[in-house]
Design a protein around this motif. Sequence first.
Motif, PDB file in Angstrom:
ATOM      1  N   GLY A  22      91.595 -55.448 -79.188  1.00 36.26           N
ATOM      2  CA  GLY A  22      91.797 -56.554 -80.480  1.00 36.26           C
ATOM      3  C   GLY A  22      93.028 -58.031 -80.144  1.00 36.26           C
ATOM      4  N   THR A  23      93.678 -57.407 -81.577  1.00 37.80           N
ATOM      5  CA  THR A  23      94.360 -58.676 -80.874  1.00 37.80           C
ATOM      6  C   THR A  23      96.147 -57.942 -81.193  1.00 37.80           C
ATOM      7  OG1 THR A  23      94.733 -58.714 -83.576  1.00 37.80           O
ATOM      8  CG2 THR A  23      93.515 -60.452 -82.752  1.00 37.80           C
ATOM      9  N   LYS A  24      95.954 -56.414 -80.308  1.00 34.13           N
ATOM     10  CA  LYS A  24      97.237 -56.006 -80.951  1.00 34.13           C
ATOM     11  C   LYS A  24      97.970 -56.453 -79.234  1.00 34.13           C
ATOM     12  CE  LYS A  24      98.593 -51.051 -79.399  1.00 34.13           C
ATOM     13  NZ  LYS A  24      98.529 -50.004 -79.476  1.00 34.13           N
ATOM     14  N   TYR A  25      97.386 -56.773 -78.160  1.00 37.45           N
ATOM     15  CA  TYR A  25      98.312 -57.581 -77.417  1.00 37.45           C
ATOM     16  C   TYR A  25      98.291 -58.852 -77.076  1.00 37.45           C
ATOM     17  CZ  TYR A  25      99.018 -52.576 -75.981  1.00 37.45           C
ATOM     18  OH  TYR A  25      98.952 -51.050 -76.020  1.00 37.45           O
ATOM     19  N   CYS A  26      97.340 -59.856 -77.275  1.00 37.57           N
ATOM     20  CA  CYS A  26      96.958 -60.512 -77.298  1.00 37.57           C
ATOM     21  C   CYS A  26      95.901 -61.219 -78.394  1.00 37.57           C
ATOM     22  CB  CYS A  26      96.097 -60.496 -76.097  1.00 37.57           C
ATOM     23  SG  CYS A  26      96.053 -61.893 -75.037  1.00 37.57           S
ATOM     24  N   ARG A  27      96.900 -62.217 -78.934  1.00 37.09           N
ATOM     25  CA  ARG A  27      96.848 -62.530 -80.002  1.00 37.09           C
ATOM     26  C   ARG A  27      95.999 -64.093 -80.216  1.00 37.09           C
ATOM     27  NH1 ARG A  27      99.633 -60.399 -84.128  1.00 37.09           N
ATOM     28  NH2 ARG A  27     100.689 -59.373 -84.061  1.00 37.09           N
ATOM     29  N   SER A  28      95.762 -64.668 -79.015  1.00 42.24           N
ATOM     30  CA  SER A  28      95.292 -66.053 -79.107  1.00 42.24           C
ATOM     31  C   SER A  28      94.199 -66.424 -77.873  1.00 42.24           C
ATOM     32  CB  SER A  28      95.848 -67.489 -79.191  1.00 42.24           C
ATOM     33  OG  SER A  28      97.165 -67.217 -78.284  1.00 42.24           O
ATOM     34  N   THR A  38      94.163 -46.140 -71.866  1.00 43.59           N
ATOM     35  CA  THR A  38      95.918 -45.123 -72.212  1.00 43.59           C
ATOM     36  C   THR A  38      96.855 -46.186 -72.231  1.00 43.59           C
ATOM     37  OG1 THR A  38      96.037 -45.614 -69.862  1.00 43.59           O
ATOM     38  CG2 THR A  38      95.391 -43.380 -70.340  1.00 43.59           C
ATOM     39  N   GLY A  39      96.247 -47.890 -72.493  1.00 46.79           N
ATOM     40  CA  GLY A  39      97.196 -49.116 -72.163  1.00 46.79           C
ATOM     41  C   GLY A  39      96.676 -50.019 -71.910  1.00 46.79           C
ATOM     42  N   LYS A  40      97.974 -51.010 -72.303  1.00 45.03           N
ATOM     43  CA  LYS A  40      97.912 -52.284 -71.617  1.00 45.03           C
ATOM     44  C   LYS A  40      96.714 -52.576 -70.797  1.00 45.03           C
ATOM     45  CE  LYS A  40      99.861 -56.981 -71.635  1.00 45.03           C
ATOM     46  NZ  LYS A  40     101.253 -57.617 -72.000  1.00 45.03           N
ATOM     47  N   THR A  41      96.244 -53.494 -70.036  1.00 42.67           N
ATOM     48  CA  THR A  41      95.411 -53.446 -68.759  1.00 42.67           C
ATOM     49  C   THR A  41      96.137 -54.600 -68.297  1.00 42.67           C
ATOM     50  OG1 THR A  41      92.926 -52.843 -69.302  1.00 42.67           O
ATOM     51  CG2 THR A  41      93.095 -53.677 -67.625  1.00 42.67           C
ATOM     52  N   CYS A  55      88.911 -62.172 -72.440  1.00 36.07           N
ATOM     53  CA  CYS A  55      90.149 -61.252 -72.234  1.00 36.07           C
ATOM     54  C   CYS A  55      89.866 -60.114 -72.072  1.00 36.07           C
ATOM     55  CB  CYS A  55      91.298 -61.848 -73.163  1.00 36.07           C
ATOM     56  SG  CYS A  55      92.729 -60.616 -71.823  1.00 36.07           S
ATOM     57  N   VAL A  56      90.327 -59.389 -71.127  1.00 32.44           N
ATOM     58  CA  VAL A  56      90.115 -57.500 -70.958  1.00 32.44           C
ATOM     59  C   VAL A  56      90.552 -57.550 -71.831  1.00 32.44           C
ATOM     60  CG1 VAL A  56      90.352 -55.517 -70.022  1.00 32.44           C
ATOM     61  CG2 VAL A  56      89.106 -57.850 -68.932  1.00 32.44           C
ATOM     62  N   SER A  57      91.655 -57.292 -71.952  1.00 34.54           N
ATOM     63  CA  SER A  57      92.600 -56.756 -73.407  1.00 34.54           C
ATOM     64  C   SER A  57      92.172 -56.978 -74.809  1.00 34.54           C
ATOM     65  CB  SER A  57      94.496 -57.062 -72.760  1.00 34.54           C
ATOM     66  OG  SER A  57      94.987 -56.395 -74.108  1.00 34.54           O
ATOM     67  N   ARG A  58      91.669 -58.474 -74.897  1.00 36.17           N
ATOM     68  CA  ARG A  58      91.503 -58.408 -76.509  1.00 36.17           C
ATOM     69  C   ARG A  58      89.674 -57.880 -76.656  1.00 36.17           C
ATOM     70  NH1 ARG A  58      92.005 -63.142 -79.274  1.00 36.17           N
ATOM     71  NH2 ARG A  58      91.101 -63.736 -81.060  1.00 36.17           N
ATOM     72  N   LEU A  59      88.918 -57.613 -75.517  1.00 38.89           N
ATOM     73  CA  LEU A  59      88.008 -56.913 -76.074  1.00 38.89           C
ATOM     74  C   LEU A  59      88.191 -55.828 -76.242  1.00 38.89           C
ATOM     75  CD1 LEU A  59      85.553 -58.238 -72.421  1.00 38.89           C
ATOM     76  CD2 LEU A  59      85.497 -58.439 -74.937  1.00 38.89           C
ATOM     77  N   GLU A  60      89.272 -54.493 -75.367  1.00 36.67           N
ATOM     78  CA  GLU A  60      89.919 -53.794 -75.504  1.00 36.67           C
ATOM     79  C   GLU A  60      90.210 -53.029 -76.760  1.00 36.67           C
ATOM     80  OE1 GLU A  60      90.676 -51.419 -72.651  1.00 36.67           O
ATOM     81  OE2 GLU A  60      90.217 -52.826 -71.001  1.00 36.67           O
TER      82      GLU A  60
END
Length: 489
Positions: free
Chosen positions: A316-322, A265-268, A309-314
Amino acid sequence: MFTICLQFSISPCLTFADEGITGTSMKKRTEFKRMIAACKRGRIDMILTKSLSRFARNTVDCLDTVRVLKANGIGVIFEKENINTLTESSEFLITLFSGFAQAESESLSKNVRQGKQFGMKDGIVHFQYKKLLGYRRGENGQPEIVPEEAETVRRIYRRYLEGASEGEIKKELEADNVPTAAGLAGWSHRVVHSILTNEKYIGDALLQKTYVTDCISKKVVKNQGELPMYYIENHHPGIIPKELFQRVQEEMARRTSKRKVMQKTGKTEQGKYSAKYALSELLICGECGTPYKRCTWSRNGKKRIVWRCVSRLEYGTKYCRSSPTLDEGKLHDAIVAALNRYGADRAKVIEDALAIAEIVQSHGSKDGVSLLSLQDRLKALSAEQDALLDKVLANMGNSELNAQLKALAEEKQDILDQMAAHQQDEKQQILQASRQRERDEWLEQQEMKFAEYDDIITRRFVEKITVVNSETVLVKIQDTDVEIEQSLC
């Protein structure tokens, strides 16, 4: 509770009797049910019983049973009430008299319940020794600690604070053939959880946690404020220190408050507690604040363990770029190196613990105001309020006196709020000092030099690990302001 002896006869050589069983329910009346089964098989023509109250004290059960028997052509004669169920007017009389019997049961039940509540008010605590691991009835009738079982209780608390889940503790106890309070070899999550949350292990007792809704259904429900509860402090010798018990409750609340890692539903922001890997909740992405997750990479038949990073796994680079991918071996080495750097200055570690203890012993100070000064001011305000109240009562129309009384009441409430905040801070400081003291005692027993990574050690010392980049992490030590920057070799 009623003591009932119910007897029915087919012939002089065959008797059905339930001795000492309550008549408000048929659940445990095995002989009564056996007699009804014999009726249905046609082995009984007539039932003779002394009184209706001996047959049943539950109106619904009584009528249902009588109707079943009547449908099979079997009558019941109640000698005391002079009722024969095969007559036309019998059902009305049965309803009437069985209602009286049920009302009598309810009245007695109410009296017993009130007696127990009066006992609770007086601090009388009843122990269920068969269900309480670690205690037995002493010679003087008071709870007495069982050393072997008490050590099992301490083990459960210790393992939980070391990071083990209730399920892991259950498996460990079963593997070591440790018996439960009932002497069983099999443990359950519920039993472990009950031990971890039972205030009796610190010597206190919370009374009326549950209650019976009524004497007919005998349903036991959790007391959610419907009835008063009574807390008795220092009632018996405790097995667990109060500070340790409070730390377990905090850790339990912390684990429960964590949300699941996988959320679409959104950013973890926060991960689910994991007893399997300590880093599942400690390793945080420095860019987006999301936890890292353990992953297994397979390439050319070779496996490699990494953390991502879980956000990167779920997303991609939408919330976490590097956010970088970290090799587990290098990450473990970095944590070991950081802990060794922290433990190198043993004097500094002990100094931190002494500083915390000094704050607690001085009753704390917040914004330059001590709890003792607040207590003195509260006493003075109460005296001023009493004196002013007499003047207000003598001159109700004086607006100036009423304004002064209102100002005193507001200041008094402000003092009470400050005292509550002080007491909460002091409680947290005591727990912090307890954790620091435990770590210091542990440090004294060994050299602060770790050769390899260990999840238990990491949970004991580390509060958070922040991933800065692919070459650097920040290791925050629990209950201190120390944050160690460590490179990933």
